[in-house]
Design an enzyme around this catalytic site. Sequence first.
Site, PDB file in Angstrom:
ATOM      1  N   HIS A  16       0.806  -1.232   0.000  1.00  0.00           N
ATOM      2  CA  HIS A  16       0.000   0.000   0.000  1.00  0.00           C
ATOM      3  C   HIS A  16       0.836   1.278   0.000  1.00  0.00           C
ATOM      4  O   HIS A  16       0.297   2.378  -0.032  1.00  0.00           O
ATOM      5  CB  HIS A  16      -0.924   0.024   1.222  1.00  0.00           C
ATOM      6  CG  HIS A  16      -0.175   0.243   2.511  1.00  0.00           C
ATOM      7  ND1 HIS A  16       0.467  -0.774   3.168  1.00  0.00           N
ATOM      8  CD2 HIS A  16       0.049   1.357   3.239  1.00  0.00           C
ATOM      9  CE1 HIS A  16       1.051  -0.312   4.245  1.00  0.00           C
ATOM     10  NE2 HIS A  16       0.818   0.992   4.318  1.00  0.00           N
TER      11      HIS A  16
HETATM   12  C1  UD1 Z   1      -1.580   5.352   6.345  1.00  0.00           C
HETATM   13  C2  UD1 Z   1      -0.234   5.736   6.920  1.00  0.00           C
HETATM   14  C3  UD1 Z   1       0.766   4.618   6.695  1.00  0.00           C
HETATM   15  C4  UD1 Z   1       0.230   3.292   7.182  1.00  0.00           C
HETATM   16  C5  UD1 Z   1      -1.117   3.043   6.535  1.00  0.00           C
HETATM   17  C6  UD1 Z   1      -1.713   1.742   7.005  1.00  0.00           C
HETATM   18  C7  UD1 Z   1       0.366   8.131   6.859  1.00  0.00           C
HETATM   19  C8  UD1 Z   1       1.237   9.127   6.208  1.00  0.00           C
HETATM   20  N1  UD1 Z   1       0.317   6.919   6.283  1.00  0.00           N
HETATM   21  O1  UD1 Z   1      -1.426   5.243   4.935  1.00  0.00           O
HETATM   22  O2  UD1 Z   1       1.953   4.904   7.411  1.00  0.00           O
HETATM   23  O3  UD1 Z   1       1.132   2.274   6.848  1.00  0.00           O
HETATM   24  O4  UD1 Z   1      -1.987   4.122   6.879  1.00  0.00           O
HETATM   25  O5  UD1 Z   1      -2.958   1.509   6.417  1.00  0.00           O
HETATM   26  O6  UD1 Z   1      -0.238   8.419   7.851  1.00  0.00           O
HETATM   27  N2  UD1 Z   1      -8.861   4.993   2.591  1.00  0.00           N
HETATM   28  C9  UD1 Z   1     -10.086   4.371   2.619  1.00  0.00           C
HETATM   29  N3  UD1 Z   1     -10.613   4.042   3.832  1.00  0.00           N
HETATM   30  C10 UD1 Z   1      -9.983   4.293   5.004  1.00  0.00           C
HETATM   31  C11 UD1 Z   1      -8.740   4.950   4.945  1.00  0.00           C
HETATM   32  C12 UD1 Z   1      -8.181   5.275   3.739  1.00  0.00           C
HETATM   33  O7  UD1 Z   1     -10.698   4.118   1.595  1.00  0.00           O
HETATM   34  O8  UD1 Z   1     -10.511   3.958   6.072  1.00  0.00           O
HETATM   35  C13 UD1 Z   1      -8.261   5.316   1.270  1.00  0.00           C
HETATM   36  C14 UD1 Z   1      -8.552   6.709   0.787  1.00  0.00           C
HETATM   37  O9  UD1 Z   1      -8.674   6.662  -0.612  1.00  0.00           O
HETATM   38  C15 UD1 Z   1      -7.302   7.471   1.151  1.00  0.00           C
HETATM   39  C16 UD1 Z   1      -6.237   6.409   0.984  1.00  0.00           C
HETATM   40  O10 UD1 Z   1      -6.854   5.196   1.375  1.00  0.00           O
HETATM   41  O11 UD1 Z   1      -7.085   8.583   0.355  1.00  0.00           O
HETATM   42  C17 UD1 Z   1      -5.010   6.683   1.823  1.00  0.00           C
HETATM   43  O12 UD1 Z   1      -5.360   6.811   3.206  1.00  0.00           O
HETATM   44  P1  UD1 Z   1      -4.367   7.614   4.201  1.00  0.00           P
HETATM   45  O13 UD1 Z   1      -4.861   7.503   5.598  1.00  0.00           O
HETATM   46  O14 UD1 Z   1      -4.101   8.964   3.666  1.00  0.00           O
HETATM   47  O15 UD1 Z   1      -3.010   6.852   4.059  1.00  0.00           O
HETATM   48  P2  UD1 Z   1      -2.686   5.298   3.979  1.00  0.00           P
HETATM   49  O16 UD1 Z   1      -2.183   5.002   2.618  1.00  0.00           O
HETATM   50  O17 UD1 Z   1      -3.798   4.476   4.521  1.00  0.00           O
END
Ligand code: UD1
Length: 386
Positions: free
Chosen positions: A223
């Site tokens: 991811h």
């Molecule tokens: C975040 C953390 C990363 C961790 C990961 C575990 C940061 C910088 N990154 O990355 O260190 O390894 O979590 O999962 O904090 N989304 C959903 N549902 C959710 C959450 C996210 O659909 O419940 C999707 C959205 O499209 C979002 C994308 O995932 O834009 C990224 O989510 P985000 O929390 O920004 O970062 P992660 O890639 O999950």
Amino acid sequence: MHMPTPGDQTQGRILCVVGARPNFMKMAPIMAALGDLRSPPGLSLVHTGQHYDAAMNHQYFEALGIPQPDINLEVGSASHAVQTAEVMRRFEPVLDAVLPSAVLVVGDVNSTLACALVAAKKGVPVIHVEAGLRSFDRAMPEEINRILTDQISDLLFITERSGRANLLREGIAESRIHFVGNVMIDTLRRNLERSVPLSQILKDAGREDFLGGNAGYAVLTMHRPSNVDDPVILRTLLETVLKISRRLPVIFPMHPRTRAMIEEFGLEEMLDVPGLLLLSPMGYLEMLGLMKNARVMLTDSGGIQEETTALGVPCITLRNNTERPITVEEGTNTIAGQNPERILAAFEDILHSGGKAGRVPEFWDGQASTRIAAAIRGWLEHGSRS
Ligand code: UD1
């Protein structure tokens, strides 16, 4: 939500913060250990809402017995700047209302840094669990979060000895650093017996036939933006996984970010092959069940590098570096980067020789949270802003 009342002794209240999936399994044993102290500090729990999908979120609270958060800031997804800023904006009034003796943050996600920064600016001590890890790769958003959070923390708990050298090099006073071990492994050990068997996971997915006559399987998680946000890199990695899937069935619980990118780049069709099982993000007990019997894990997660080392399962890390060097030096981890030849060579080595033997690192013994709770108790009693 705990609100101070006249006569309330707010000294001794810890405001704990979680935001994203990898925070939950770290916070669970810490809160339990603090609650088990003879005269426990008051505890409040804030969820920033960085992760919000049930699969990324509620399942973990239920499975790990984490108390319901006193408040959810519901920040959701956004750019790094907006997400971090929103957490800060919404966290400040909570801090003002709770008036804790310290804010406790874990790991390296955006919520970790945002809440630490708000607290530090208000003169509230910050406790950082899983401090000192460094990938030395500032293109990684988590690396920025780690460096900055550690700089403004008062009490820093490290999981491996490399963390001490990293922190000392960055000018952190030695008296603030405590080597306590790994709270993720506390959670792993406590829940291993309860892990969901693979047969159940396959049944739930309606794919009891998936393994066919195969004796083993691989598990893939991926991811990181550096792996999934670039179409060429993502396609190359997936092609490599497809090659592996012809040798060993691959189970792939897919992070929402990865699913979105695969759809955006039109790569769904290539994944429609018999040796690859795509699943939704797993709950903690399901993931543990998948990992513990895997022949090999392929991952870009930090936590899984540690969990596989604790389980003795071979791990191929799809990154060029790790902030957790002990998993390579003592554990079962091999860093293979994004290069197909290196990934396939590591995979073949594991298939033929079983991979590195590895041993469980010092203090990854299930007692890290007990050590943390004892240190926090002492720190609260004697006070410390060295
Ligand atoms: C975040 C953390 C990363 C961790 C990961 C575990 C940061 C910088 N990154 O990355 O260190 O390894 O979590 O999962 O904090 N989304 C959903 N549902 C959710 C959450 C996210 O659909 O419940 C999707 C959205 O499209 C979002 C994308 O995932 O834009 C990224 O989510 P985000 O929390 O920004 O970062 P992660 O890639 O999950």
